[in-house]
Design an enzyme around this catalytic site. Structure first.
Site, PDB file in Angstrom:
ATOM      1  CB  SER A   1      -0.846  -0.039   1.280  1.00 33.70           C
ATOM      2  OG  SER A   1      -1.305   1.245   1.620  1.00 33.70           O
TER       3      SER A   1
ATOM      4  CE1 TYR B   1      -4.297  -2.290   4.657  1.00 34.19           C
ATOM      5  CE2 TYR B   1      -3.259  -0.150   4.325  1.00 34.19           C
ATOM      6  CZ  TYR B   1      -3.833  -1.304   3.811  1.00 34.19           C
ATOM      7  OH  TYR B   1      -3.939  -1.455   2.440  1.00 34.19           O
TER       8      TYR B   1
HETATM    9  P1  NAP Z   1     -11.230  -5.910   0.043  1.00 37.68           P
HETATM   10  O1  NAP Z   1     -12.173  -5.501  -1.012  1.00 37.68           O
HETATM   11  O2  NAP Z   1     -11.525  -5.588   1.461  1.00 37.68           O
HETATM   12  O3  NAP Z   1     -10.922  -7.470  -0.110  1.00 37.68           O
HETATM   13  C1  NAP Z   1     -10.060  -8.097   0.799  1.00 37.68           C
HETATM   14  C2  NAP Z   1     -10.163  -9.592   0.645  1.00 37.68           C
HETATM   15  O4  NAP Z   1      -9.371 -10.171   1.687  1.00 37.68           O
HETATM   16  C3  NAP Z   1     -11.598 -10.091   0.835  1.00 37.68           C
HETATM   17  O5  NAP Z   1     -11.870 -11.126  -0.077  1.00 37.68           O
HETATM   18  C4  NAP Z   1     -11.580 -10.610   2.263  1.00 37.68           C
HETATM   19  O6  NAP Z   1     -12.471 -11.683   2.521  1.00 37.68           O
HETATM   20  C5  NAP Z   1     -10.151 -11.145   2.360  1.00 37.68           C
HETATM   21  N1  NAP Z   1      -9.787 -11.292   3.760  1.00 37.68           N
HETATM   22  C6  NAP Z   1      -9.825 -10.361   4.735  1.00 37.68           C
HETATM   23  N2  NAP Z   1      -9.517 -10.910   5.899  1.00 37.68           N
HETATM   24  C7  NAP Z   1      -9.287 -12.223   5.686  1.00 37.68           C
HETATM   25  C8  NAP Z   1      -8.973 -13.307   6.519  1.00 37.68           C
HETATM   26  N3  NAP Z   1      -8.866 -13.188   7.856  1.00 37.68           N
HETATM   27  N4  NAP Z   1      -8.799 -14.521   5.956  1.00 37.68           N
HETATM   28  C9  NAP Z   1      -8.950 -14.698   4.629  1.00 37.68           C
HETATM   29  N5  NAP Z   1      -9.279 -13.699   3.782  1.00 37.68           N
HETATM   30  C10 NAP Z   1      -9.456 -12.469   4.317  1.00 37.68           C
HETATM   31  O7  NAP Z   1      -9.782  -5.255  -0.225  1.00 37.68           O
HETATM   32  P2  NAP Z   1      -9.081  -4.790  -1.590  1.00 37.68           P
HETATM   33  O8  NAP Z   1      -9.250  -3.332  -1.693  1.00 37.68           O
HETATM   34  O9  NAP Z   1      -9.464  -5.663  -2.704  1.00 37.68           O
HETATM   35  O10 NAP Z   1      -7.556  -5.035  -1.198  1.00 37.68           O
HETATM   36  C11 NAP Z   1      -6.767  -6.060  -1.757  1.00 37.68           C
HETATM   37  C12 NAP Z   1      -5.325  -5.787  -1.373  1.00 37.68           C
HETATM   38  O11 NAP Z   1      -4.900  -4.542  -1.923  1.00 37.68           O
HETATM   39  C13 NAP Z   1      -5.115  -5.674   0.129  1.00 37.68           C
HETATM   40  O12 NAP Z   1      -3.876  -6.262   0.471  1.00 37.68           O
HETATM   41  C14 NAP Z   1      -5.070  -4.179   0.373  1.00 37.68           C
HETATM   42  O13 NAP Z   1      -4.351  -3.868   1.529  1.00 37.68           O
HETATM   43  C15 NAP Z   1      -4.373  -3.712  -0.899  1.00 37.68           C
HETATM   44  N6  NAP Z   1      -4.622  -2.316  -1.248  1.00 37.68           N
HETATM   45  C16 NAP Z   1      -5.855  -1.915  -1.668  1.00 37.68           C
HETATM   46  C17 NAP Z   1      -6.043  -0.586  -2.032  1.00 37.68           C
HETATM   47  C18 NAP Z   1      -7.380  -0.068  -2.523  1.00 37.68           C
HETATM   48  O14 NAP Z   1      -7.498   1.146  -2.795  1.00 37.68           O
HETATM   49  N7  NAP Z   1      -8.390  -0.915  -2.676  1.00 37.68           N
HETATM   50  C19 NAP Z   1      -4.970   0.332  -1.988  1.00 37.68           C
HETATM   51  C20 NAP Z   1      -3.729  -0.125  -1.537  1.00 37.68           C
HETATM   52  C21 NAP Z   1      -3.558  -1.453  -1.179  1.00 37.68           C
HETATM   53  P3  NAP Z   1     -14.052 -11.445   2.653  1.00 37.68           P
HETATM   54  O15 NAP Z   1     -14.522 -11.309   1.235  1.00 37.68           O
HETATM   55  O16 NAP Z   1     -14.512 -12.668   3.312  1.00 37.68           O
HETATM   56  O17 NAP Z   1     -14.234 -10.200   3.451  1.00 37.68           O
END
Ligand code: NAP
Length: 251
Positions: A151, A164
């Site tokens: 991130s 985080y």
């Molecule tokens: P998201 O929409 O919240 O999806 C996160 C996924 O991780 C979901 O499928 C969730 O499962 C799963 N997860 C969370 N806790 C878990 C656990 N205890 N065991 C197994 N699975 C778990 O997040 P996202 O935005 O797609 O983010 C994906 C990655 O990109 C992350 O590493 C995040 O830090 C990084 N990131 C995102 C952004 C952004 O703007 N979106 C920016 C920078 C970095 P559930 O479906 O069951 O909740």
């Protein structure tokens, strides 16, 4: 984003963590669309099952499903999963460490130790456990790729982003450590992606006042993810990628 011609992922076995939603879901579907056999790891079984159905109906290779809560998982559970993967596929060509939780943005002095533990477990310790215990399977691939998802606050932790930010900082450290260890001894590639602002539930939770239409979709990240997880890379190793700088690169 500039697209490279589509790569063929036929015969590539790739695990995606957090595959049920957001970027992980799009990555798993995209990899399958390109011919990969994806192993869908996540905590909400109904989400994994609906993605499984979607992938099967599209005619892509049948995915594997691994329901696993990375908050509570143990080495024993991961070893059982590794044995099942060994039996069914005998190797892993890629791991996309994508699952993560945001935790609470809060001043350090007010933060709770329990939340530090939870966020560090899901975002950092779980990738350590998975990478260590799946390593023998990854070593069997001729051209394996391990991608850690960071991130903007992972490269330089920012006030109030609490556990985080520190979990992502640690994850980047792990990726660089592993990349250095493997540099001259193994063909395994290790890289870091910072997806930056992307339209998902996590982004909406972090920026509730933001208009989601002003933020790129997970689909727009996929050329970079395909590049790093496929065989069409140029020996990229130990690097931090974000979609903007990658797009600007002369490839
Ligand atoms: P998201 O929409 O919240 O999806 C996160 C996924 O991780 C979901 O499928 C969730 O499962 C799963 N997860 C969370 N806790 C878990 C656990 N205890 N065991 C197994 N699975 C778990 O997040 P996202 O935005 O797609 O983010 C994906 C990655 O990109 C992350 O590493 C995040 O830090 C990084 N990131 C995102 C952004 C952004 O703007 N979106 C920016 C920078 C970095 P559930 O479906 O069951 O909740």
């Amino acid at each position: 984003m500039t697209n490279k011609p589509p790569q063929d992922f036929k015969d590539r076995i790739v695990m995606v963590t957090g595959a049920g939603d957001g970027i992980g879901r799009t990555a798993a579907k995209t990899l399958a669309d390109h011919g990969a056999t994806v192993i869908l790891l996540g905590r909400t079984v109904s989400k994994l099952e609906s993605l499984y159905d979607e992938i099967c109906q599209s005619g892509a290779p049948e995915p594997g499903i691994v329901p696993m809560d990375l908050l509570t998982t143990t080495e024993e559970v991961i070893n059982e999963m590794a044995a099942a993967i060994d039996q069914q596929y005998s190797r892993l060509d890629g791991i996309l460490h994508n699952a993560s939780i945001l935790g609470t943005r809060i001043p350090f002095a007010s933060s709770s130790l329990n939340e530090w533990r939870d966020v560090m477990q899901v975002n950092f310790i779980a990738p350590v456990m998975l990478t260590r215990l799946l390593f023998p399977l990854v070593e069997r691939s001729k051209d394996a790729s391990v991608v850690f998802t960071s991130s903007s606050v992972g490269n330089k932790p920012r006030a109030y982003w609490s556990a985080y930010a520190v979990s992502k900082y640690a994850l980047e450290g792990l990726a660089l450590l592993l990349a250095d260890e493997l540099e001259n001894t193994s063909p395994i590639r290790v890289n870091i992606v910072n997806p930056a602002a992307t339209r998902t539930a996590m982004r909406a939770a972090a920026y509730p006042a933001e208009d989601p239409d002003t933020v790129k979709t997970p689909d727009e990240l996929m050329p970079l993810y395909l590049y790093l997880l496929g065989t069409d890379h140029q020996g990229e190793h130990g690097e931090l990628f974000d979609p903007r700088s990658w797009e600007a690169r002369d490839r």
